[in-house]
Design a protein around this motif. Sequence first.
Motif, short mmCIF file in Angstrom:
data_model
loop_
_atom_site.label_atom_id
_atom_site.label_comp_id
_atom_site.label_asym_id
_atom_site.label_seq_id
_atom_site.Cartn_x
_atom_site.Cartn_y
_atom_site.Cartn_z
N VAL A 198 0.84 -1.20 0.00
CA VAL A 198 0.00 0.00 0.00
C VAL A 198 0.87 1.25 0.00
CG1 VAL A 198 -1.69 1.33 1.30
CG2 VAL A 198 -1.96 -1.14 1.10
N LEU A 199 1.93 1.25 0.84
CA LEU A 199 2.79 2.43 0.92
C LEU A 199 3.50 2.70 -0.40
CD1 LEU A 199 4.38 1.92 4.45
CD2 LEU A 199 2.62 3.57 3.81
N GLU A 200 3.85 1.65 -1.13
CA GLU A 200 4.52 1.85 -2.41
C GLU A 200 3.53 2.26 -3.50
OE1 GLU A 200 7.04 -1.32 -3.64
OE2 GLU A 200 8.03 -1.50 -1.69
N PHE A 201 2.28 1.80 -3.37
CA PHE A 201 1.26 2.13 -4.39
C PHE A 201 0.70 3.53 -4.15
CE2 PHE A 201 -3.29 1.99 -5.66
CZ PHE A 201 -3.10 1.90 -7.03
N GLU A 202 0.12 3.74 -2.98
CA GLU A 202 -0.48 5.04 -2.65
C GLU A 202 -0.77 5.06 -1.15
OE1 GLU A 202 -1.27 8.18 -1.94
OE2 GLU A 202 -1.35 8.28 -4.14
N PRO A 203 0.05 5.73 -0.35
CA PRO A 203 -0.15 5.73 1.11
C PRO A 203 -1.52 6.21 1.55
CG PRO A 203 2.02 6.59 0.56
CD PRO A 203 1.29 6.44 -0.73
N GLN A 204 -2.16 7.06 0.75
CA GLN A 204 -3.48 7.57 1.14
C GLN A 204 -4.50 6.45 1.32
OE1 GLN A 204 -4.61 10.67 2.00
NE2 GLN A 204 -2.46 11.27 1.97
N VAL A 205 -4.29 5.31 0.65
CA VAL A 205 -5.21 4.17 0.81
C VAL A 205 -5.17 3.68 2.25
CG1 VAL A 205 -5.65 1.77 0.12
CG2 VAL A 205 -5.09 3.50 -1.61
N LEU A 206 -3.98 3.66 2.86
CA LEU A 206 -3.82 3.16 4.24
C LEU A 206 -4.66 3.98 5.21
CD1 LEU A 206 -2.09 0.94 5.65
CD2 LEU A 206 -0.50 2.79 6.27
N LYS A 207 -4.74 5.27 4.97
CA LYS A 207 -5.51 6.18 5.83
C LYS A 207 -7.00 5.87 5.79
CE LYS A 207 -6.81 11.10 5.88
NZ LYS A 207 -6.52 12.43 5.29
N ARG A 208 -7.43 5.18 4.76
CA ARG A 208 -8.87 4.97 4.55
C ARG A 208 -9.33 3.55 4.87
NH1 ARG A 208 -7.07 9.21 1.73
NH2 ARG A 208 -8.55 10.89 1.31
N PHE A 209 -8.47 2.78 5.50
CA PHE A 209 -8.86 1.44 5.92
C PHE A 209 -9.68 1.50 7.21
CE2 PHE A 209 -5.09 -0.96 3.83
CZ PHE A 209 -5.83 -1.13 2.68
N VAL A 210 -10.69 0.60 7.30
CA VAL A 210 -11.39 0.34 8.55
C VAL A 210 -10.79 -0.93 9.13
CG1 VAL A 210 -13.60 -0.17 9.65
CG2 VAL A 210 -13.50 1.42 7.72
N ASN A 211 -10.08 -0.80 10.25
CA ASN A 211 -9.45 -1.95 10.89
C ASN A 211 -10.32 -2.46 12.03
OD1 ASN A 211 -7.08 -1.78 9.25
ND2 ASN A 211 -6.38 -0.06 10.50
N PHE A 212 -10.42 -3.78 12.15
CA PHE A 212 -11.29 -4.35 13.18
C PHE A 212 -10.78 -5.72 13.57
CE2 PHE A 212 -13.05 -4.94 8.93
CZ PHE A 212 -13.18 -6.32 8.83
N MET A 213 -11.17 -6.14 14.79
CA MET A 213 -10.79 -7.46 15.31
C MET A 213 -11.96 -8.42 15.25
SD MET A 213 -8.47 -6.13 18.49
CE MET A 213 -7.94 -7.76 19.02
N ASN A 214 -13.13 -7.91 14.97
CA ASN A 214 -14.29 -8.75 14.64
C ASN A 214 -15.34 -7.84 14.04
OD1 ASN A 214 -15.34 -7.62 17.26
ND2 ASN A 214 -17.02 -9.02 16.81
N ASN A 215 -16.30 -8.43 13.35
CA ASN A 215 -17.45 -7.68 12.85
C ASN A 215 -18.66 -8.59 12.99
OD1 ASN A 215 -17.95 -9.22 10.35
ND2 ASN A 215 -16.00 -8.36 9.65
N PRO A 216 -19.87 -8.10 12.70
CA PRO A 216 -21.07 -8.92 12.96
C PRO A 216 -21.09 -10.27 12.25
CG PRO A 216 -21.68 -6.63 12.65
CD PRO A 216 -20.22 -6.72 12.32
N ASP A 217 -20.29 -10.45 11.20
CA ASP A 217 -20.28 -11.72 10.48
C ASP A 217 -19.23 -12.69 11.01
OD1 ASP A 217 -22.29 -10.87 8.70
OD2 ASP A 217 -20.81 -9.79 7.51
N GLU A 218 -18.39 -12.25 11.94
CA GLU A 218 -17.26 -13.05 12.39
C GLU A 218 -17.43 -13.43 13.86
OE1 GLU A 218 -15.03 -13.97 10.31
OE2 GLU A 218 -15.36 -12.61 8.62
N ASP A 219 -16.60 -14.38 14.30
CA ASP A 219 -16.55 -14.70 15.72
C ASP A 219 -16.12 -13.48 16.52
OD1 ASP A 219 -17.33 -17.32 15.33
OD2 ASP A 219 -15.28 -18.07 15.15
N THR A 220 -16.42 -13.51 17.80
CA THR A 220 -16.09 -12.38 18.66
C THR A 220 -14.58 -12.19 18.73
OG1 THR A 220 -16.06 -13.79 20.61
CG2 THR A 220 -18.15 -12.73 20.05
N ALA A 221 -14.17 -11.00 19.15
CA ALA A 221 -12.74 -10.72 19.27
C ALA A 221 -12.08 -11.63 20.29
CB ALA A 221 -12.54 -9.24 19.64
N ILE A 222 -12.78 -11.89 21.40
CA ILE A 222 -12.19 -12.73 22.43
C ILE A 222 -12.04 -14.17 21.95
CG2 ILE A 222 -14.33 -13.38 23.63
CD1 ILE A 222 -12.83 -12.86 26.28
N ALA A 223 -12.95 -14.62 21.08
CA ALA A 223 -12.84 -15.97 20.53
C ALA A 223 -11.66 -16.08 19.57
CB ALA A 223 -14.14 -16.35 19.82
#
Length: 739
Positions: A493-518
């Motif tokens: 990403v940094l070599e392609f266009e760093p601005q993409v990194l700024k626009r990521f939504v990072n998460f450890m779980n979401n409603p479709d996935e197991d819980t973060a603690i799992a």
Amino acid sequence: DGDVSGKERALEELLLLYVANENRAYAPIHPVIDDTELRLGTAYGRIVGGVRTRLEEAPRFGPDGQLLLDMLLAPAAAAPGSIFDQLSWMRERWGLVLAEAGLLEDIHVPFGMRAEEAWLGRKSHGKPAGDGGPMRFDAWQRDHEYEAFSPDTHWMPNVVMIAKSTFVWLDQLSRFHDRPIRTLADIPEEEIEKLAGWGITALWLIGVWRRSKASARIKHHSGNHEALSSAYSLDGYDIAPELGGHEAYQVLRQRAARHGIRLASDMVPNHMGVDSRWVIDHPDWFLGLDHPPYPGYRFDGPDLSDDARVGIYLEDGYWSKTDAAVVFKRVDRWTGSARYIYHGNDGTSMPWNDTAQLDYTKAHVREAVIQTILHVARMFPIIRFDAAMTLAKRHYQRLWFPAPGSEGAVPSRAEHGLSKPRFDEVFPQEFWREVVDRVAAEAPDTLLLAEAFWLMEGYFVRTLGMHRVYNSAFMNMLKKEDNLDFRMTIKNVLEFEPQVLKRFVNFMNNPDEDTAIAQFGDGDKYFGVCALLATLPGLPMLGHGQIEGFTEKYGMEFARARHAEDPKPWMVARHEREIFPLLRRRWMFADVERFRLYDAVLESGAVCEDVIAYSNGAGGANALVAYHNRYAEAEVRIKDSVAFRTAGGDLARVSLVDALGLAVEDDLVLVGVDSVSRLEHVYGIRELAERGLPMTLRAFEYRVIGDLRVERATKTTPWVDLARRLGGRGVRSADDAVA
């Protein structure tokens, strides 16, 4: 009878019957086409022989100059055992002739149908993002996917969002507060104040819209009698009456605004509920047929509609669990006519049986959806678009109108395929680009967030203009400790266009996935990854119950939590001690202009891919973050960054000293505070420049070293001697230690 056209038609059918019987590949259906009785008891044989004799005097046909009957039999002679091999032979041998006659696309259709049959014969589940190796970009993307980022307004970079399954949350709050909390207006202000104190600035309310009644009926008929309708099978975009309607929403919005929290909502653009108002009033807005796509389909189950004008029926295979039917039946009670409407489907698993798929090849349907999005935007300053990638042109065509000869990702759609030029006529521009531009003009200051996978993350933010896009690689790679791929993704990403990194939504779980603690446990690995979540550029998204350590995964149809879980005190306390202070300083970490990723180098000189190390800052503040995502110990030095693309388009690397803006002089040191241990560290800047910053990290240990300041050594304050003596170890007070 003198009917020449009738005789010609009969003769044509006799010849085609003869050709079919001469083709061994038709053996599976031979009982249906067997011409033995005709040969023995009619003039059929004499007619075919007479035609062959007459054709001896007729013009020759095809690229090989053959008699007509010989030409028709040539594919069977070339590939006697397989219809598809014969079709392939025809495409290769007769391609130009078929193209001139406008028949080449007809030859392609069976190949798409065969691919669909293969799809039906296997379990097809899409790989979660992050399972297919690191995110990659290439020169074609740079040159052909134009750059059109949507600018952030002042509040957008610092958003920290938490998700709440609304009905479940109300049920849990009722238990915690020992009183009924049923509507949005009933949510206690102290709960909103608590979220704000954690550093939360956005509250994503899952399931606030009015839901399809049929969705709940389907679940009840299937034995789940306590289920609500799915949160993504909608009747319309009004706040659900059970949640207090629009008035209760207004109360919550004002209450949240007092504490600096904006509300977020889902918008589900590609389908509606099977009994939604749009299905009732505008059946032509949906993808459908006037006949079942498969003759074996039956619709004898219960009527799911409560509208006197229309009946809604699922295919019987759903009830018997013997088939994943792709359509449901809508019956107009006034006229008796039936339409078979496709369920929503992303082509990776089973159709969503309580939804109806919208037809985006129709301009008025696209406009109706855009008007709905604008309605949502005027209520919610943050919109999350569910399964947004399914409406990108390349995937909408792949799913619903596949190019002739290509695999139909949705069964039965191959025969409805369109060529690329024809598809571009009916779907001329990217829907999401139009949405972004319309929202910017008509509902400005709305943050648009796309749930998009299938390697489209960069395209959605860089070209389509979404403000943020899901980055499921964060969750999947860090969970599996695919650290090489995780770092490679960031590097690419940094070599392609760093601005993409700024626009990521990072998460450890979401409603479709197991819980973060799992997925990450409740110990050091969880908190190490959570520290990355809090300090990487982009938008950190926390799951329902993540901070409290809840273990239950809440389905989209849950009316309440099934487990009576209490918050785990140590989990909440450790968040308060380590994570919330980082979330409250998102302004330091959200952007990419000063973000630098480093290679952590072992004593051997090899790069330790298990250590994720980076620096970032804003204004006069800087911080260094390092996390060891492995059950082992690592002793490393952090000195030089990986390559990144500058604003001018060049690739560059910098040292840690340069990234932090430090002057390299023999009597200068860098002092910083570790946010976890609260210990202070002292590093000689000359040594940092020459050898790098030393760091020893235990299994799943992380450091966030901030509050950086430069000190100059004197006779009474021997800072350089202190740095040398400490060798990277921390002390309670650097000032006391130097004294």
